[in-house]
Design an enzyme around this catalytic site. Structure first.
Site, short mmCIF file in Angstrom:
data_model
loop_
_atom_site.label_atom_id
_atom_site.label_comp_id
_atom_site.label_asym_id
_atom_site.label_seq_id
_atom_site.Cartn_x
_atom_site.Cartn_y
_atom_site.Cartn_z
CG ASP A 16 -26.24 -37.60 18.60
OD1 ASP A 16 -26.76 -36.51 18.37
OD2 ASP A 16 -25.24 -38.01 17.99
CG HIS B 234 -22.73 -33.53 14.08
ND1 HIS B 234 -23.47 -34.61 13.62
CD2 HIS B 234 -22.08 -33.03 13.01
CE1 HIS B 234 -23.25 -34.76 12.33
NE2 HIS B 234 -22.43 -33.81 11.93
#
Length: 396
Positions: A176, A147
């Site tokens: 992200d 992540h």
């Protein structure tokens, strides 16, 4: 299924007359449904006028009640079972007429589903095939999970952020959405320019680790030039300097101080009643502790909103630290319509702004499969074929 001739395959897949306002009017994008950076990239292109078709999974997959209610705004949805041969052909029919395809699967998944780059580029040699992953399509970590926090950890970005004692988690914005989704948009649009010039599409490998590293370019320049240290709270942009930091106010909230330039610092100190004559130059760290103590003491004397009023005009570079909810009501952002309401959801408006083409207020996110019939009709499927696909569970 009907095979379409070359002229038909070049027909745009737009069916909504309201699509077309913005600099990407006439651009067709196929987005294989996912979470986070891929849908964010699709949202940006939809905001800019592209016709973005999300290929959803029938009856499952992405939870539209969560973040996707904003990230899917302005798009159209078709629900397709990609695990069937017929479903794969439906997607390839969309690919034939698309300018761009984006997907965010782990490496190899799109290939196993039969919609990888080789197959899609064979059907449409001008296609730009955008792929977004955390680690990239190759490398020792490419097949592993991760992540944002993992991607910024190995690129050095996480180490550089936070107090001296430990790194701080900066939301999932760096890898992200900044180094991931935004660079995917940049990459596929750059590749589309090349495709329209050369007639040849290509694969865009947008890895969040690459993008996060790119965002730290100025810090690497500082390390090479000797003016940036690899320790947290040791540099003038990481909170070490008292004139670029956050201070607590009397009500337990905070103000942000960003007066890097001499004249901005002079104005802030003047308004705070701080005499700088006996302090070293602002870039001399020997004077930073004393200046920080004085600034801290003074900001604790009033509330955040009182200080916001005090610094509302002028160039002292002092701003209130607002919550996400408070930000939607700030007078400056309100005057610019930086936030809009779409279908009852308050959300950021499209950005940036375009003087000639403009952008429309986004439409609400579609329900899963809402436009399946219209999309299939637009690529040449007959009512009989559509009914058969529905009965077989290929589309929903």
């Amino acid at each position: 299924m009907n095979r379409r001739n070359k002229a038909a395959s070049e027909t745009p897949i737009h069916s909504d007359s309201s699509v077309g306002r913005g600099p990407l009017a006439g651009v067709s994008v196929v987005e294989l449904a996912g979470l986070g950076p891929g849908p964010f990239a699709g949202m940006v292109m939809a905001d800019w006028g592209a016709d973005v078709i999300v290929v959803d999974r029938p009856g499952g997959g992405v939870d539209y009640a969560a973040g996707q209610v904003i990230l899917n705004r302005g798009k159209r949805s078709i629900a397709v079972d990609l695990k069937t041969a017929e479903g794969k052909q439906v997607v390839l029919s969309l690919v034939e007429r698309a300018d761009i395809l984006i997907e965010g699967f782990r490496p190899g998944v799109a290939e196993r589903l039969g919609v990888g780059p080789d197959v899609c580029l064979e059907r449409n040699p001008r296609l730009v095939y955008g792929r977004i992953t955390g680690w990239g399509q190759e490398g020792p970590l490419s097949a592993t999970a991760g992540h944002d926090i993992n991607y910024i950890a190995i690129t050095g970005a996480l180490h550089a952020i936070g107090p001296a004692e430990r790194p701080a988690v900066p939301l999932n914005l760096i890898a992200d959405y900044g180094g991931g989704g935004m660079l995917l948009v940049s990459g596929v649009l750059a590749a589309m320019v090349s495709s329209r010039t050369t007639g040849r599409g290509q694969v865009v490998d947008a890895a969040m680790v690459d993008g996060a590293a790119l965002l730290t370019a100025i810090m690497h320049a500082g390390i090479a030039g000797g003016w940036w240290a690899s320790r947290r709270r040791s540099n003038f942009l990481d909170g070490a300097a008292p004139f670029y930091d956050v201070y607590e106010t009397a009500d337990g909230r905070h103000v942000a101080v960003g007066c890097l330039e001499e004249h901005f610092l002079d104005e802030m100190c003047s308004r705070l009643g701080i005499e700088r004559g006996d302090l070293p130059h602002r870039f001399d760290p020997r004077g930073w502790p004393q200046l920080r103590r004085r600034i801290s003491e003074i900001f604790l004397q009033k509330t955040r909103d009182e200080w916001a009023q005090e610094f509302a005009e002028g160039d002292a570079c002092v701003s209130p630290v607002l919550s996400l909810s408070e930000a939607t009501e700030h007078p400056h952002l309100h005057s610019r319509s930086t936030f809009v309401e779409v279908d009852g959801w308050r959300q950021p408006a499209p950005a940036p702004r375009f003087s000639e083409t403009g952008t429309a207020t986004p439409k609400p996110s579609p329900s899963r499969g809402e436009h399946s019939t219209a999309i299939l009709t637009g690529v040449g499927f007959s009512p009989h074929q559509i009914d058969k696909l529905r009965q077989e569970g290929v589309v929903n």
